[in-house]
Design a protein around this motif. Structure first.
Motif, short mmCIF file in Angstrom:
data_model
loop_
_atom_site.label_atom_id
_atom_site.label_comp_id
_atom_site.label_asym_id
_atom_site.label_seq_id
_atom_site.Cartn_x
_atom_site.Cartn_y
_atom_site.Cartn_z
N ALA A 38 43.71 35.30 42.35
CA ALA A 38 43.09 35.76 43.98
C ALA A 38 41.87 34.86 43.79
CB ALA A 38 43.01 36.90 43.71
N PRO A 39 41.39 34.62 44.84
CA PRO A 39 40.09 34.00 45.14
C PRO A 39 38.76 34.30 44.31
CG PRO A 39 41.09 34.25 47.39
CD PRO A 39 41.89 35.16 46.26
N GLY A 40 38.65 35.66 44.10
CA GLY A 40 37.55 35.98 43.29
C GLY A 40 37.59 36.19 41.95
N ASP A 41 38.80 35.63 41.28
CA ASP A 41 39.03 35.87 39.65
C ASP A 41 38.31 34.98 39.00
OD1 ASP A 41 40.66 38.16 40.26
OD2 ASP A 41 42.31 36.96 40.34
N ILE A 42 37.99 35.10 37.64
CA ILE A 42 37.39 34.21 36.83
C ILE A 42 38.08 32.81 36.67
CG2 ILE A 42 38.66 34.90 34.69
CD1 ILE A 42 36.23 34.55 33.37
N ALA A 43 39.39 32.67 36.84
CA ALA A 43 40.18 31.40 36.74
C ALA A 43 39.77 30.64 37.99
CB ALA A 43 41.67 31.74 36.76
#
Length: 97
Positions: free
Chosen positions: A59-64
């Motif tokens: 998702a847009p806010g993840d660490i990846a």
């Protein structure tokens, strides 16, 4: 927790930590040094591939999706390739044929 969050954690954090731990463990294996170094290089390349693909599934806010995460992926691939190339050139220079 839903399945998407668990998947993001698995592919974004847990899998890279496991692969990096395996690469470090194999790199410090005392027997068969060239094989151990080559295996560590391939594990780092595999880590780079996994970390490079992780932003596509997160998702847009993840660490990846963090730029540092992507930089670590590129550096892991470069370092893994350098290790494999060093082992290959060292073996080639030591061959008697």
């Amino acid at each position: 927790m839903n399945g998407e969050i668990i998947g993001n954690i698995m592919i974004g954090l847990i899998a890279p930590i496991i692969i990096f731990s395996l690469a470090v463990f194999v790199f410090f294996k005392p027997k068969q040094r060239n094989v151990a170094n080559n295996a560590a290089g391939f594990l780092l390349i595999m880590l780079s591939i996994l970390m490079s693909g992780a932003p596509n599934f997160s998702a847009p806010g993840d660490i990846a999706n963090n730029e540092i995460y992507k930089l670590i992926a590129v550096l892991a691939g470069l370092f893994g390739t350098a290790i494999c190339a060093y082992v290959a050139f060292k073996d080639q220079s030591n061959s008697k044929t």
